[in-house]
Design a protein around this motif. Sequence first.
Motif, PDB file in Angstrom:
ATOM      1  N   GLY A 119      -3.551   8.997  32.369  1.00 42.26           N
ATOM      2  CA  GLY A 119      -4.099  10.095  32.483  1.00 42.26           C
ATOM      3  C   GLY A 119      -4.016  11.382  31.703  1.00 42.26           C
ATOM      4  N   ALA A 298      -0.656  15.201  23.241  1.00 39.85           N
ATOM      5  CA  ALA A 298      -0.883  13.916  23.901  1.00 39.85           C
ATOM      6  C   ALA A 298       0.302  13.519  24.764  1.00 39.85           C
ATOM      7  N   LEU A 299       1.510  13.712  24.246  1.00 35.83           N
ATOM      8  CA  LEU A 299       2.702  13.386  25.016  1.00 35.83           C
ATOM      9  C   LEU A 299       2.787  14.216  26.297  1.00 35.83           C
ATOM     10  N   VAL A 300       2.443  15.491  26.177  1.00 35.50           N
ATOM     11  CA  VAL A 300       2.451  16.363  27.359  1.00 35.50           C
ATOM     12  C   VAL A 300       1.434  15.878  28.376  1.00 35.50           C
ATOM     13  N   GLU A 305       0.231  13.776  33.660  1.00 36.42           N
ATOM     14  CA  GLU A 305      -0.681  12.983  34.489  1.00 36.42           C
ATOM     15  C   GLU A 305      -0.013  11.752  35.101  1.00 36.42           C
ATOM     16  N   ASP A 306       0.876  11.118  34.344  1.00 32.54           N
ATOM     17  CA  ASP A 306       1.426   9.836  34.787  1.00 32.54           C
ATOM     18  C   ASP A 306       2.790   9.942  35.452  1.00 32.54           C
ATOM     19  N   PHE A 307       3.476  11.061  35.263  1.00 36.17           N
ATOM     20  CA  PHE A 307       4.818  11.178  35.826  1.00 36.17           C
ATOM     21  C   PHE A 307       4.988  12.402  36.731  1.00 36.17           C
ATOM     22  N   VAL A 308       4.575  13.570  36.248  1.00 39.11           N
ATOM     23  CA  VAL A 308       4.810  14.795  37.020  1.00 39.11           C
ATOM     24  C   VAL A 308       3.919  14.858  38.252  1.00 39.11           C
ATOM     25  N   LYS A 309       2.614  14.678  38.075  1.00 34.53           N
ATOM     26  CA  LYS A 309       1.690  14.805  39.208  1.00 34.53           C
ATOM     27  C   LYS A 309       1.918  13.762  40.299  1.00 34.53           C
ATOM     28  N   PRO A 310       2.189  12.493  39.964  1.00 37.71           N
ATOM     29  CA  PRO A 310       2.458  11.539  41.044  1.00 37.71           C
ATOM     30  C   PRO A 310       3.713  11.869  41.852  1.00 37.71           C
ATOM     31  N   ARG A 318      -0.480  27.226  38.105  1.00 44.47           N
ATOM     32  CA  ARG A 318       0.438  28.085  37.359  1.00 44.47           C
ATOM     33  C   ARG A 318       1.716  27.328  36.988  1.00 44.47           C
ATOM     34  N   LYS A 319       2.265  26.582  37.949  1.00 45.92           N
ATOM     35  CA  LYS A 319       3.475  25.818  37.668  1.00 45.92           C
ATOM     36  C   LYS A 319       3.199  24.695  36.669  1.00 45.92           C
ATOM     37  N   LEU A 320       2.028  24.041  36.800  1.00 50.81           N
ATOM     38  CA  LEU A 320       1.671  23.000  35.848  1.00 50.81           C
ATOM     39  C   LEU A 320       1.546  23.559  34.436  1.00 50.81           C
ATOM     40  N   SER A 321       1.012  24.763  34.316  1.00 47.83           N
ATOM     41  CA  SER A 321       0.876  25.387  32.998  1.00 47.83           C
ATOM     42  C   SER A 321       2.230  25.661  32.371  1.00 47.83           C
TER      43      SER A 321
END
Length: 507
Positions: A119, A298-300, A305-310, A318-321
């Motif tokens: 993602g 791309a790494l970010v 998408e694949d590690f932080v959000k799940p 704001r925190k995601l930014s």
Amino acid sequence: MAGTGGPTALFSVWDYVVFAGIILLAAAIGLFQAFRSRKDNSSAEFLLGGRRMTAVPVAMSLTASFMSGITVIGTPAEAYKYGTAFWLFAFSYTIMSTITAEIFVPLFYRLGITSTYEGGLKAVIWTDVFQMAIMLAGFIAVISRGAVLQGGLKKIWDDSYKGGRLDTFSFDPDPLRRHSFWTIVVGGSLMWVSMYAINQSQVQRYVSCKSMTHAKMSLYLNMVGLWVTVSLAMFSGLTMYSIYKDCDPFTNKDVSSSDQLLPYLVMDILGKFPGLPGLFVAAAYSGTLSTVSSSINALVAVTVEDFVKPIWPNLSERKLSWINMGMSVFFGALCISMAAIASLMGSILQAALSVFGMISGPLLGVFLLGMFFRFANSIGSLVGLVTGLAITLWVGIGAQVIVRPLLADTWYSLSYLYFCPLAMLVTMSTGLIISAITGGCKQEKINPEMFIRKEDLFCFNCSRPCTKDSTKDLVMKVEPEHLNGLDNPQFINIDLKLKDSDKITKL
């Protein structure tokens, strides 16, 4: 005097000024785009440029991201030492662009993904546009000055012909031959497909376009950009050969590796012009920056998408930014630290393409396995991936350890351009066999959106008439206040605040 060997000019104050000025200007462009979009501080804006990008800047960014520092330094040296066989990659770029645009873009774009492995992208893209212009300017400066010194482009071409540097086409089918028509067109095409079709930094660019048409056009325009770039790089190498044909820098021990040839030439023929050597170094450095910035973004994207959000699905934008920006700094430092390791791998061009083939070949096999074979399952895909990766690492590492010292024609002498096709075939065949043994994939679990459809192909869409009903159906698929990117699923999360009358008129 150019072409006589010996000591060359050193960087002047003006060279440092030009170099620093160009790098600062590139940084300023990125910062301007970042602050310009500060009102929309969402993760989609940071990672995908709000999915409002158009074909031209994305195409230039695609070109800059992989035809970068490697091209500036490695490709002219390739032409100087071995001739123009590398020019045949123009065919590979054409095949790669067509396959990527017509097969992979529709699938990834339709799924509306951020990471291809489920993602600040706008700043990265516009910075790449500037850096691409600097790279081309560096090549043109070398060719122009060389033509003046040698008495014209025709003299450069004649010298290259007499020196056997224009023997471009070799149809020898031997897979152990380093460069031939078959290794470059067949092996090279698949290698570039693996980099452009499934590589996160490339996919992330064309899915940032506001429509699938722009996404496809960005790849076809990128194809033209690759033609121009490789042609200028090759002609720079021929210019270098014309100047040094009777005074080889290797023989004179003025350089110790092929990657030093072009920088040596630049200081030799442009050292009398304050600022021009600085322009060239900025071109090479800009190429490196374009690749690094693309890779970091791309790494970010993959990490978020694949590690932080799940793990933390309820994080605010704001925190995601803040996480995005923090990880950009972390991955940037990691890339810089890895540069020292890359310097130990020999010729930059072949080393880079070999690594690309060994790593991306198995990944391409897994993607094709999932896109075209409905009974392939996760067990088969995983076993195929591991097997393909093991085989290519075995051959690739063996080529460095065994063949290079002994210069032997063995299994390890396989052309580095065949690493990707080998890995892809091993991955797919192993994956299909293991999937069949383990019972395949349950049909009721298959999502039809994950496969290629004939409606995705450009030729099919061109032959299908556009009617008011089809336009109405398209409008009904998304929220009515969205215009740009009607065929981009991710645009349903971006509020463009357009009036209904404006939308219908423009549609």
